[in-house]
Design an enzyme around this catalytic site. Sequence first.
Site, PDB file in Angstrom:
ATOM      1  N   ARG A  35      -1.799   1.078  28.553  1.00 29.79           N
ATOM      2  CA  ARG A  35      -2.169   2.431  28.132  1.00 29.79           C
ATOM      3  C   ARG A  35      -1.061   3.091  27.314  1.00 29.79           C
ATOM      4  O   ARG A  35      -1.336   3.886  26.430  1.00 29.79           O
ATOM      5  CB  ARG A  35      -2.506   3.279  29.358  1.00 29.79           C
ATOM      6  CG  ARG A  35      -3.872   2.944  29.910  1.00 29.79           C
ATOM      7  CD  ARG A  35      -4.232   3.793  31.092  1.00 29.79           C
ATOM      8  NE  ARG A  35      -5.651   3.628  31.417  1.00 29.79           N
ATOM      9  CZ  ARG A  35      -6.227   4.119  32.486  1.00 29.79           C
ATOM     10  NH1 ARG A  35      -5.531   4.808  33.365  1.00 29.79           N
ATOM     11  NH2 ARG A  35      -7.505   3.936  32.698  1.00 29.79           N
ATOM     12  N   LYS A 202     -14.042   3.343  44.528  1.00 33.38           N
ATOM     13  CA  LYS A 202     -14.636   4.680  44.353  1.00 33.38           C
ATOM     14  C   LYS A 202     -16.158   4.598  44.365  1.00 33.38           C
ATOM     15  O   LYS A 202     -16.807   4.618  43.319  1.00 33.38           O
ATOM     16  CB  LYS A 202     -14.154   5.301  43.047  1.00 33.38           C
ATOM     17  CG  LYS A 202     -12.763   5.885  43.152  1.00 33.38           C
ATOM     18  CD  LYS A 202     -12.348   6.447  41.814  1.00 33.38           C
ATOM     19  CE  LYS A 202     -10.937   6.061  41.475  1.00 33.38           C
ATOM     20  NZ  LYS A 202     -10.704   5.782  40.062  1.00 33.38           N
ATOM     21  N   GLY A 355      -8.011   0.841  34.439  1.00 33.11           N
ATOM     22  CA  GLY A 355      -6.616   0.459  34.620  1.00 33.11           C
ATOM     23  C   GLY A 355      -6.448  -0.706  35.586  1.00 33.11           C
ATOM     24  O   GLY A 355      -5.763  -1.685  35.284  1.00 33.11           O
ATOM     25  N   GLY A 378     -13.795   4.785  34.188  1.00 34.14           N
ATOM     26  CA  GLY A 378     -14.921   5.704  34.379  1.00 34.14           C
ATOM     27  C   GLY A 378     -15.513   6.120  33.046  1.00 34.14           C
ATOM     28  O   GLY A 378     -16.730   6.177  32.878  1.00 34.14           O
TER      29      GLY A 378
HETATM   30  P1  AMP Z   1     -11.305   1.853  41.633  1.00 30.30           P
HETATM   31  O1  AMP Z   1     -10.194   2.802  41.299  1.00 30.30           O
HETATM   32  O2  AMP Z   1     -12.514   2.502  42.180  1.00 30.30           O
HETATM   33  O3  AMP Z   1     -11.604   0.892  40.496  1.00 30.30           O
HETATM   34  O4  AMP Z   1     -10.759   0.972  42.825  1.00 30.30           O
HETATM   35  C1  AMP Z   1      -9.678   0.119  42.688  1.00 30.30           C
HETATM   36  C2  AMP Z   1      -9.113  -0.098  44.047  1.00 30.30           C
HETATM   37  O5  AMP Z   1     -10.116  -0.595  44.912  1.00 30.30           O
HETATM   38  C3  AMP Z   1      -7.986  -1.097  44.091  1.00 30.30           C
HETATM   39  O6  AMP Z   1      -6.793  -0.415  44.373  1.00 30.30           O
HETATM   40  C4  AMP Z   1      -8.368  -2.042  45.228  1.00 30.30           C
HETATM   41  O7  AMP Z   1      -7.303  -2.298  46.110  1.00 30.30           O
HETATM   42  C5  AMP Z   1      -9.464  -1.268  45.946  1.00 30.30           C
HETATM   43  N1  AMP Z   1     -10.392  -2.137  46.676  1.00 30.30           N
HETATM   44  C6  AMP Z   1     -11.102  -3.176  46.206  1.00 30.30           C
HETATM   45  N2  AMP Z   1     -11.789  -3.779  47.196  1.00 30.30           N
HETATM   46  C7  AMP Z   1     -11.528  -3.103  48.328  1.00 30.30           C
HETATM   47  C8  AMP Z   1     -11.938  -3.265  49.692  1.00 30.30           C
HETATM   48  N3  AMP Z   1     -12.771  -4.233  50.063  1.00 30.30           N
HETATM   49  N4  AMP Z   1     -11.462  -2.394  50.600  1.00 30.30           N
HETATM   50  C9  AMP Z   1     -10.603  -1.405  50.217  1.00 30.30           C
HETATM   51  N5  AMP Z   1     -10.189  -1.209  48.951  1.00 30.30           N
HETATM   52  C10 AMP Z   1     -10.642  -2.049  48.012  1.00 30.30           C
END
Ligand code: AMP
Length: 396
Positions: A35, A202, A355, A378
């Site tokens: 970025r 998320k 990211g 997003g």
């Molecule tokens: P996002 O920002 O929504 O794209 O989420 C990314 C984050 O989701 C990363 O930091 C991952 O560690 C977390 N993540 C992925 N799978 C899991 C899971 N099964 N349980 C908890 N966190 C997760």
Amino acid sequence: MRSIKDLKIEGKRVFIRCDFNVPQDEFGNITDDRRIRSALQTIRYCIDRDCKVILASHFGRPKGVGFEEEYSLSAVAKRLNTLLKIKNNFYLAKDVVGEDAMEKAASLEGGDVLLLENLRFEAGETKDDAALAKALASMADVYINDAFGACHRKHASIYAITEHFDADHKAAGFLMSKEINFFQKVIDNPVRPFVAVVGGSKVSGKLQALVNLIQKVDKVIIGGGMAFTFLKAQGYEIGKSLVEDDLIEEAKTIMEEAKVRGVKFYLPVDIVVAHEFSEHATMKFLPAQEIPADWMGLDVGPASSRLFREVLNDAQTIIWNGPMGVYEMDKFSKGSILMSHNIAQSHATTIVGGGDTADVAQRAGDVEEMTFVSTGGGASLELIEGKVLPGIEALK
Ligand code: AMP
């Protein structure tokens, strides 16, 4: 929408909203500086035209009550300074619109660069506050938005600030223009089968995106933390895995909608589980139907990775957003790394957004094999859904 090239910016004070929200490891090291590197073209373009350059970005989710060391842009400032290699002055302000920022902004000479501290140290940023927008705008003659990754947010530095600049004094930066042009092509004419791979944690934000995506794509693969809301909606025991109970009904609706529309919907068939959220936890993999009540799912299992590879086999366009597991811990990174390899090896047009997802592709050594790595997660999802992003609307 105007591009920075359409404006007369020579010698002017230019405010550039960037997205320097880069991933960091537990020691504060930047793990993927894409970025920052992506913003260089616009910044250099302004420096070359003797502009007084003011840069602003958010970083993480501070409380909005002033300076917090953990969320300071100091590591970003260092990397940016190294990459820019400018002969002029480079400053990092101690605040956003406080005395230090205002003083430094006023004393800039042509070619100097000032980076403001984390915009979210000001509570007004995420509230699209008019007073904060006015204070930010007061520093500059020209507003450039190059923060594609933050464009889907109606925040003060993205939206309200644009009211203070007329059409000849606001425009998109190079990164922003490149991202929008790329996504426009995918939206207008996706080559099918079109597959969306969605993961990450998320759930709330992405479920809404899924409702709309279902109408555009031929197949959906779900992984990461959000998969458990869907597994629970199917009646499975998910133990202590991440879940948003109030979204279970919506998850059911999405699966129904997929069925009605003939969109193929894939969930993990096996899960890597651990008894605690830790790199040192005992782990094992089990079928998705057999998650013990006191364990949690932290990655997709090997059978899921093989299944997903089959699903991707005939894809012509793939958009990937969100890791398949807690990839930051080696033990739970395999599902994400394999997904990256599978996508990179396909013959489809491949678009990686977000990211964390770009970070996975980077760790997997696959970045060069992807067609397009977007700086926006997003934002890219919302563009593909066909939504009007506040940051783009405000520049029109
Ligand atoms: P996002 O920002 O929504 O794209 O989420 C990314 C984050 O989701 C990363 O930091 C991952 O560690 C977390 N993540 C992925 N799978 C899991 C899971 N099964 N349980 C908890 N966190 C997760």
